[in-house]
Motif scaffolding. Structure first.
Motif, PDB file in Angstrom:
ATOM      1  N   PHE A   1      27.109 -29.956   2.152  1.00 28.50           N
ATOM      2  CA  PHE A   1      27.794 -30.561   3.298  1.00 28.50           C
ATOM      3  C   PHE A   1      29.065 -29.771   3.607  1.00 28.50           C
ATOM      4  CE2 PHE A   1      30.586 -33.712   5.278  1.00 28.50           C
ATOM      5  CZ  PHE A   1      29.740 -34.294   6.200  1.00 28.50           C
ATOM      6  N   TYR A   2      28.917 -28.742   4.456  1.00 28.53           N
ATOM      7  CA  TYR A   2      30.071 -27.911   4.781  1.00 28.53           C
ATOM      8  C   TYR A   2      30.241 -27.807   6.294  1.00 28.53           C
ATOM      9  CZ  TYR A   2      29.776 -26.572  -0.115  1.00 28.53           C
ATOM     10  OH  TYR A   2      29.729 -26.599  -1.479  1.00 28.53           O
ATOM     11  N   PRO A   3      30.752 -28.850   6.927  1.00 24.99           N
ATOM     12  CA  PRO A   3      30.979 -28.748   8.372  1.00 24.99           C
ATOM     13  C   PRO A   3      31.967 -27.633   8.676  1.00 24.99           C
ATOM     14  CG  PRO A   3      32.054 -30.696   7.457  1.00 24.99           C
ATOM     15  CD  PRO A   3      31.209 -30.119   6.370  1.00 24.99           C
TER      16      PRO A   3
ATOM     17  N   THR B   1      26.064 -26.221  20.722  1.00 23.88           N
ATOM     18  CA  THR B   1      27.000 -26.222  19.591  1.00 23.88           C
ATOM     19  C   THR B   1      26.866 -27.504  18.778  1.00 23.88           C
ATOM     20  OG1 THR B   1      28.524 -24.820  20.823  1.00 23.88           O
ATOM     21  CG2 THR B   1      29.452 -26.017  18.959  1.00 23.88           C
ATOM     22  N   ASP B   2      26.561 -28.606  19.436  1.00 24.67           N
ATOM     23  CA  ASP B   2      26.353 -29.879  18.719  1.00 24.67           C
ATOM     24  C   ASP B   2      25.238 -29.711  17.679  1.00 24.67           C
ATOM     25  OD1 ASP B   2      28.138 -30.798  20.577  1.00 24.67           O
ATOM     26  OD2 ASP B   2      26.701 -32.001  21.699  1.00 24.67           O
ATOM     27  N   ILE B   3      24.173 -29.019  18.069  1.00 28.42           N
ATOM     28  CA  ILE B   3      23.041 -28.810  17.154  1.00 28.42           C
ATOM     29  C   ILE B   3      23.465 -27.954  15.960  1.00 28.42           C
ATOM     30  CG2 ILE B   3      20.785 -27.646  16.953  1.00 28.42           C
ATOM     31  CD1 ILE B   3      20.203 -28.665  19.817  1.00 28.42           C
ATOM     32  N   LYS B   4      24.257 -26.912  16.243  1.00 25.42           N
ATOM     33  CA  LYS B   4      24.744 -26.052  15.146  1.00 25.42           C
ATOM     34  C   LYS B   4      25.599 -26.876  14.183  1.00 25.42           C
ATOM     35  CE  LYS B   4      24.661 -21.564  17.363  1.00 25.42           C
ATOM     36  NZ  LYS B   4      24.928 -21.284  18.734  1.00 25.42           N
ATOM     37  N   HIS B   5      26.433 -27.728  14.746  1.00 21.29           N
ATOM     38  CA  HIS B   5      27.285 -28.573  13.895  1.00 21.29           C
ATOM     39  C   HIS B   5      26.419 -29.536  13.076  1.00 21.29           C
ATOM     40  CE1 HIS B   5      30.576 -30.948  12.466  1.00 21.29           C
ATOM     41  NE2 HIS B   5      30.115 -32.023  13.066  1.00 21.29           N
ATOM     42  N   GLN B   6      25.427 -30.127  13.727  1.00 15.05           N
ATOM     43  CA  GLN B   6      24.539 -31.066  13.036  1.00 15.05           C
ATOM     44  C   GLN B   6      23.849 -30.402  11.843  1.00 15.05           C
ATOM     45  OE1 GLN B   6      23.959 -34.273  13.229  1.00 15.05           O
ATOM     46  NE2 GLN B   6      22.301 -34.209  11.722  1.00 15.05           N
TER      47      GLN B   6
ATOM     48  N   LEU C   1      46.573 -16.058  12.108  1.00 12.02           N
ATOM     49  CA  LEU C   1      45.583 -17.128  12.035  1.00 12.02           C
ATOM     50  C   LEU C   1      46.188 -18.445  12.518  1.00 12.02           C
ATOM     51  CD1 LEU C   1      43.938 -16.356   8.567  1.00 12.02           C
ATOM     52  CD2 LEU C   1      43.474 -15.346  10.799  1.00 12.02           C
ATOM     53  N   ASP C   2      45.312 -19.374  12.928  1.00 12.10           N
ATOM     54  CA  ASP C   2      45.811 -20.657  13.448  1.00 12.10           C
ATOM     55  C   ASP C   2      45.332 -21.831  12.573  1.00 12.10           C
ATOM     56  OD1 ASP C   2      43.162 -21.123  14.117  1.00 12.10           O
ATOM     57  OD2 ASP C   2      43.412 -20.555  16.212  1.00 12.10           O
ATOM     58  N   SER C   3      45.582 -23.053  13.036  1.00 12.28           N
ATOM     59  CA  SER C   3      45.298 -24.231  12.222  1.00 12.28           C
ATOM     60  C   SER C   3      43.793 -24.426  11.966  1.00 12.28           C
ATOM     61  CB  SER C   3      45.875 -25.477  12.898  1.00 12.28           C
ATOM     62  OG  SER C   3      45.352 -25.601  14.201  1.00 12.28           O
ATOM     63  N   ILE C   4      42.973 -24.061  12.938  1.00  8.99           N
ATOM     64  CA  ILE C   4      41.519 -24.168  12.738  1.00  8.99           C
ATOM     65  C   ILE C   4      41.075 -23.161  11.674  1.00  8.99           C
ATOM     66  CG2 ILE C   4      39.238 -23.978  13.822  1.00  8.99           C
ATOM     67  CD1 ILE C   4      40.869 -26.381  14.784  1.00  8.99           C
ATOM     68  N   ASP C   5      41.697 -21.980  11.702  1.00 10.24           N
ATOM     69  CA  ASP C   5      41.385 -20.976  10.679  1.00 10.24           C
ATOM     70  C   ASP C   5      41.742 -21.513   9.292  1.00 10.24           C
ATOM     71  OD1 ASP C   5      40.557 -19.100  12.589  1.00 10.24           O
ATOM     72  OD2 ASP C   5      42.599 -18.402  12.911  1.00 10.24           O
ATOM     73  N   ALA C   6      42.855 -22.242   9.218  1.00 11.11           N
ATOM     74  CA  ALA C   6      43.281 -22.816   7.930  1.00 11.11           C
ATOM     75  C   ALA C   6      42.205 -23.768   7.404  1.00 11.11           C
ATOM     76  CB  ALA C   6      44.610 -23.542   8.096  1.00 11.11           C
ATOM     77  N   LEU C   7      41.644 -24.578   8.308  1.00 13.67           N
ATOM     78  CA  LEU C   7      40.567 -25.492   7.908  1.00 13.67           C
ATOM     79  C   LEU C   7      39.335 -24.722   7.431  1.00 13.67           C
ATOM     80  CD1 LEU C   7      40.829 -28.139  10.780  1.00 13.67           C
ATOM     81  CD2 LEU C   7      41.539 -28.421   8.413  1.00 13.67           C
ATOM     82  N   GLU C   8      39.048 -23.615   8.116  1.00 13.33           N
ATOM     83  CA  GLU C   8      37.910 -22.776   7.706  1.00 13.33           C
ATOM     84  C   GLU C   8      38.147 -22.205   6.306  1.00 13.33           C
ATOM     85  OE1 GLU C   8      34.981 -22.140   8.845  1.00 13.33           O
ATOM     86  OE2 GLU C   8      35.003 -22.879  10.878  1.00 13.33           O
ATOM     87  N   LEU C   9      39.387 -21.840   6.008  1.00 14.81           N
ATOM     88  CA  LEU C   9      39.706 -21.295   4.680  1.00 14.81           C
ATOM     89  C   LEU C   9      39.527 -22.365   3.603  1.00 14.81           C
ATOM     90  CD1 LEU C   9      42.847 -19.018   5.325  1.00 14.81           C
ATOM     91  CD2 LEU C   9      40.443 -18.374   5.173  1.00 14.81           C
TER      92      LEU C   9
END
Lengths: 182, 85
Positions: free
Chosen positions: A105-107, A91-96, B39-47
């Motif tokens: 730049f869309y983490p 997952t670290d690689i996917k995030h990187q 939805l949760d707080s991580i979903d909010a960040l994704e939005l």
């Protein structure tokens, strides 16, 4: 010190097969990627837990192994001690990759939250309401002595009635989970 | 259902891994958080990332999120007024 005879139950997930106490309980087509195998193994459980689909591969593997081994088991005062080799590197690689390009730049927050190996222990804890001790070790090979002595300590000190422990390794489609209940 | 409503629902389903949910399952005025889609707080960040990446909207005030992400309807209204791509 704990010995093999103290093991009450085992679950192994590897090669697209799930084996509980030496009995094959689920087998997926070998051509499937891990994500599809994991989804099929999850659907087989017939549980309503949408969060599963949001987990990274390591957490899915740990979740499934815990789910299969804990079926019909009492989880009261059950501690959790896990280990693996690659930590959360997959997952670290996917995030990187998502932060590699300065112009794009869309983490992904949903990926970033899984860039720690012990998150998979957290997912098991949340699912089963565990409020006991949990630990995650990273080692080249299964650190048997460390794990067993830690489990021994947890049981003898009364910090846990039983311990779910073992190896949950995932890196780029190579995976193996081997959980025990002591 | 407008094209943007449909498009947004598909993007949300995809980015949030909402398994077994189709665009027609999400009502335009249904709450996205809490009792609605759950939805949760991580979903909010994704939005927030989705708004930036796909519509060029940077949400800098977190307080705005609560009203913008109330439902598909409120998101579509905000995107229509503020999109840069």
């Amino acid at each position: 010190m704990l010995e093999k005879i103290n093991i009450q139950k085992t679950c192994i997930i590897e090669g697209h097969q799930i084996v509980v106490d030496d009995k094959l309980v689920w087998s997926g087509a070998e051509v499937l990627p891990f994500s599809d195998f994991a989804k099929e193994a999850f659907l087989q459980l017939k549980i309503d837990y949408p969060k599963f689909y949001k987990m990274d591969a390591l957490s899915k593997l740990a979740f499934l192994a815990a789910e299969y081994i804990l079926q019909g088991e009492d989880t009261d005062e059950l501690a959790l001690v896990l280990a693996n080799k690659s930590a959360s590197l997959d997952t670290d690689i996917k995030h990187q990759k998502s932060i590699q390009d300065a112009d794009h730049f869309y983490p992904r927050p949903a990926t970033f939250v899984y860039t720690l190996a012990n998150i998979c222990a957290g997912e098991i804890g949340i699912r089963h309401g565990l409020q006991t001790e949990n630990a995650f070790f990273v080692a080249e090979e299964f650190p048997k002595e460390t794990i067993y002595s830690y489990v021994d300590y947890l049981l003898k000190s009364g910090k846990a009635k039983r311990v779910l422990c073992g190896w949950v390794e995932y890196f780029q489609e190579e995976y193996r989970a081997l959980l025990y209940i002591f | 259902m407008t094209a943007l409503n449909e498009e947004l629902k598909r993007k949300i389903i995809d980015v949030l891994n909402l398994e077994d949910i189709t665009p027609t399952d999400i009502k335009d005025d249904e709450a996205l958080f809490d009792e609605g889609l759950g939805l949760d707080s991580i979903d909010a960040l994704e939005l927030i990332v989705l708004m930036d990446k796909d519509y060029g909207i940077k949400l800098t005030d977190p307080k705005l999120g609560k009203s913008i992400f109330q439902s598909i309807e409120t998101m579509v209204a905000y995107i229509s007024e503020n999109r840069t791509k």
